[in-house]
Design a protein around this motif. Sequence first.
Motif, PDB file in Angstrom:
ATOM      1  N   CYS A  49      -8.664   5.632  -0.506  1.00  0.00           N
ATOM      2  CA  CYS A  49      -9.081   7.024  -0.670  1.00  0.00           C
ATOM      3  C   CYS A  49      -8.179   7.813  -1.617  1.00  0.00           C
ATOM      4  O   CYS A  49      -8.596   8.855  -2.157  1.00  0.00           O
ATOM      5  N   HIS A  50      -6.930   7.346  -1.839  1.00  0.00           N
ATOM      6  CA  HIS A  50      -6.035   8.035  -2.768  1.00  0.00           C
ATOM      7  C   HIS A  50      -6.657   8.157  -4.157  1.00  0.00           C
ATOM      8  O   HIS A  50      -6.320   9.079  -4.914  1.00  0.00           O
ATOM      9  N   ALA A  51      -7.539   7.230  -4.499  1.00  0.00           N
ATOM     10  CA  ALA A  51      -8.154   7.248  -5.829  1.00  0.00           C
ATOM     11  C   ALA A  51      -9.016   8.485  -6.047  1.00  0.00           C
ATOM     12  O   ALA A  51      -9.335   8.826  -7.195  1.00  0.00           O
ATOM     13  N   PHE A  52      -9.389   9.185  -4.969  1.00  0.00           N
ATOM     14  CA  PHE A  52     -10.252  10.356  -5.076  1.00  0.00           C
ATOM     15  C   PHE A  52      -9.464  11.667  -4.998  1.00  0.00           C
ATOM     16  O   PHE A  52     -10.066  12.743  -4.944  1.00  0.00           O
ATOM     17  N   ALA A  53      -8.130  11.594  -4.997  1.00  0.00           N
ATOM     18  CA  ALA A  53      -7.309  12.797  -4.917  1.00  0.00           C
ATOM     19  C   ALA A  53      -7.416  13.602  -6.210  1.00  0.00           C
ATOM     20  O   ALA A  53      -7.583  13.046  -7.304  1.00  0.00           O
ATOM     21  N   THR A  54      -7.295  14.919  -6.071  1.00  0.00           N
ATOM     22  CA  THR A  54      -7.401  15.811  -7.228  1.00  0.00           C
ATOM     23  C   THR A  54      -6.158  16.674  -7.424  1.00  0.00           C
ATOM     24  O   THR A  54      -6.131  17.536  -8.292  1.00  0.00           O
TER      25      THR A  54
ATOM     26  N   ALA B 108       0.822  -1.209   0.000  1.00  0.00           N
ATOM     27  CA  ALA B 108       0.000   0.000   0.000  1.00  0.00           C
ATOM     28  C   ALA B 108       0.858   1.262   0.000  1.00  0.00           C
ATOM     29  O   ALA B 108       0.621   2.189  -0.791  1.00  0.00           O
ATOM     30  N   ARG B 109       1.884   1.293   0.851  1.00  0.00           N
ATOM     31  CA  ARG B 109       2.679   2.524   0.932  1.00  0.00           C
ATOM     32  C   ARG B 109       3.563   2.710  -0.295  1.00  0.00           C
ATOM     33  O   ARG B 109       3.887   3.843  -0.665  1.00  0.00           O
TER      34      ARG B 109
ATOM     35  N   LEU C 180      -7.392  -2.299   9.040  1.00  0.00           N
ATOM     36  CA  LEU C 180      -8.603  -1.746   8.428  1.00  0.00           C
ATOM     37  C   LEU C 180      -8.417  -0.268   8.087  1.00  0.00           C
ATOM     38  O   LEU C 180      -8.842   0.201   7.024  1.00  0.00           O
ATOM     39  N   GLY C 181      -7.754   0.447   8.988  1.00  0.00           N
ATOM     40  CA  GLY C 181      -7.529   1.872   8.767  1.00  0.00           C
ATOM     41  C   GLY C 181      -6.628   2.153   7.580  1.00  0.00           C
ATOM     42  O   GLY C 181      -6.937   3.015   6.737  1.00  0.00           O
ATOM     43  N   TRP C 182      -5.490   1.426   7.480  1.00  0.00           N
ATOM     44  CA  TRP C 182      -4.594   1.729   6.366  1.00  0.00           C
ATOM     45  C   TRP C 182      -5.192   1.287   5.025  1.00  0.00           C
ATOM     46  O   TRP C 182      -4.930   1.928   3.999  1.00  0.00           O
TER      47      TRP C 182
ATOM     48  N   VAL D 272      -6.866  -1.286  -5.661  1.00  0.00           N
ATOM     49  CA  VAL D 272      -6.452  -2.692  -5.623  1.00  0.00           C
ATOM     50  C   VAL D 272      -5.498  -2.947  -4.466  1.00  0.00           C
ATOM     51  O   VAL D 272      -5.668  -3.900  -3.689  1.00  0.00           O
ATOM     52  N   THR D 273      -4.470  -2.108  -4.313  1.00  0.00           N
ATOM     53  CA  THR D 273      -3.467  -2.343  -3.259  1.00  0.00           C
ATOM     54  C   THR D 273      -4.027  -2.068  -1.870  1.00  0.00           C
ATOM     55  O   THR D 273      -3.473  -2.554  -0.874  1.00  0.00           O
ATOM     56  N   GLY D 274      -5.118  -1.304  -1.792  1.00  0.00           N
ATOM     57  CA  GLY D 274      -5.726  -1.066  -0.491  1.00  0.00           C
ATOM     58  C   GLY D 274      -6.738  -2.124  -0.084  1.00  0.00           C
ATOM     59  O   GLY D 274      -6.806  -2.507   1.085  1.00  0.00           O
ATOM     60  N   SER D 275      -7.479  -2.629  -1.043  1.00  0.00           N
ATOM     61  CA  SER D 275      -8.593  -3.527  -0.721  1.00  0.00           C
ATOM     62  C   SER D 275      -8.144  -4.846  -0.096  1.00  0.00           C
ATOM     63  O   SER D 275      -8.844  -5.406   0.754  1.00  0.00           O
ATOM     64  N   VAL D 276      -6.981  -5.356  -0.521  1.00  0.00           N
ATOM     65  CA  VAL D 276      -6.540  -6.651  -0.006  1.00  0.00           C
ATOM     66  C   VAL D 276      -6.283  -6.608   1.498  1.00  0.00           C
ATOM     67  O   VAL D 276      -6.357  -7.635   2.189  1.00  0.00           O
ATOM     68  N   GLY D 277      -6.021  -5.433   2.049  1.00  0.00           N
ATOM     69  CA  GLY D 277      -5.788  -5.325   3.485  1.00  0.00           C
ATOM     70  C   GLY D 277      -7.015  -5.638   4.318  1.00  0.00           C
ATOM     71  O   GLY D 277      -6.890  -6.100   5.460  1.00  0.00           O
ATOM     72  N   PHE D 278      -8.215  -5.392   3.772  1.00  0.00           N
ATOM     73  CA  PHE D 278      -9.434  -5.716   4.506  1.00  0.00           C
ATOM     74  C   PHE D 278      -9.530  -7.222   4.767  1.00  0.00           C
ATOM     75  O   PHE D 278      -9.932  -7.656   5.850  1.00  0.00           O
TER      76      PHE D 278
END
Length: 429
Positions: A93-98, A27-28, A85-87, A171-177
């Motif tokens: 949320c990075h996908a919504f950055a502008t 993720a990072r 869960l937090g990370w 993708v890289t965030g969802s697997v953490g759940f």
Amino acid sequence: MTTQRIGRLRWWIISLVTLGTVLNYLARSSLSVAAPTLKATFDMSTQQYSWVVAAFQAAYTVSQPLAGLALDWMGVRLGFALFALGWSAANCCHAFATGWPSFAVFRGLLGLTEAAAIPAGIKVVGEWFPPVERTVATGWFNIGSSLGAMIAPPVVVFCIAVWGWQSAFIVTGSVGFLWAALWYFGYRNPEDHPRLSASEREHILGGRAAEEAASDAAAGDTPLGWRALIVRRDFWSIAIPRFLAEPAWQTFSFFIPLYLVEARGMDLKGIAAFAWLPFLAADAGSIIGGYYAPWLMRRFNVSLLTSRKIVMTTGALCMIGPGCIGLAGSPAMAIALFCVGGFAHQMLSGALLTLSADLFDRRVVATATGMAGSAAWIGGLSFSLVIGALADTIGYDPLFVCLALFDIAGAAILWTLLRKKPSAIPLPA
């Protein structure tokens, strides 16, 4: 009904920690791989990118001791799951950055939550492994940091090419759940785990009891807590070398793709093909460093703490390799020297991380690790800002020389400050 018991369960537990560390670093690392695309998409300068990186580093720095306190208070089972869960949510949320400011906000949230990974891992090592096995266990779970960074380039580049840059973060965030659920339902302390055999429980708790008895006899009624830790010489013997060592890993994690593009002329396909190699070498350094310490104890009859010092010093001397990147005549040679640096850093990092479990009461080991981690990330944050300010003017080469000098100085400080007599811990068989 009798519950089935699993032999060597402690290694399955550390494998689960390793998987969590892989996903944490995946993720990072997604940002650094996507950085050339994001800089072009949002017209972001290198200095603005360094501010995005700094937002993560600043949040991570502040959060590490707090995460350590939370893990010691609520326990590693619940605490590690909540932070995961937090990370995962923050990375999605990075996908919504502008633009770079919103990237910095989401990156800060990621840093606040990801800071729990290393303190949690070291706490698990302290709970599940006797002293002579700890560098090996740390070496195996610590490969998660380099393995996550290693698989990030092909995964992120594929996502960008097929679905766009936003998908790389989702993708890289969802697997953490998924991992958070697996951890919460699969982890217990060795005292309570229903699948732990009596012989393995005795192996774990017996070795831990001998260490704690020796530690209690030496410490007397020494109080616990961060105030007691911060005045201890042995705490600073870890914190200062980690402060000096962390800039190397931050540089490798956040700036290798940019360096290869800007200084060596590689394209995104070249990064996907080769930028993972230093992290593969880092995996080897983490594992070999883990087995190096008990080998030194067997072969040369050195003490537990001396074996950690030698491992750290060996890694520091190997950092001379990446210090010479400016002399590399080709991108391939530069990547080879980055590989030497990845190997060296993870070797010395594993020794420094394990020292927290060796030196501090297991009730505060996550707190101690988090506090030392804050010192490390202050060093990493400061150096990232230096890179952002100077890389476009003086180039990267002098900065890589500094990384080697920092680690050599850290090794000297470790030998100078850490003089505690080792506990009566048996040599490994």
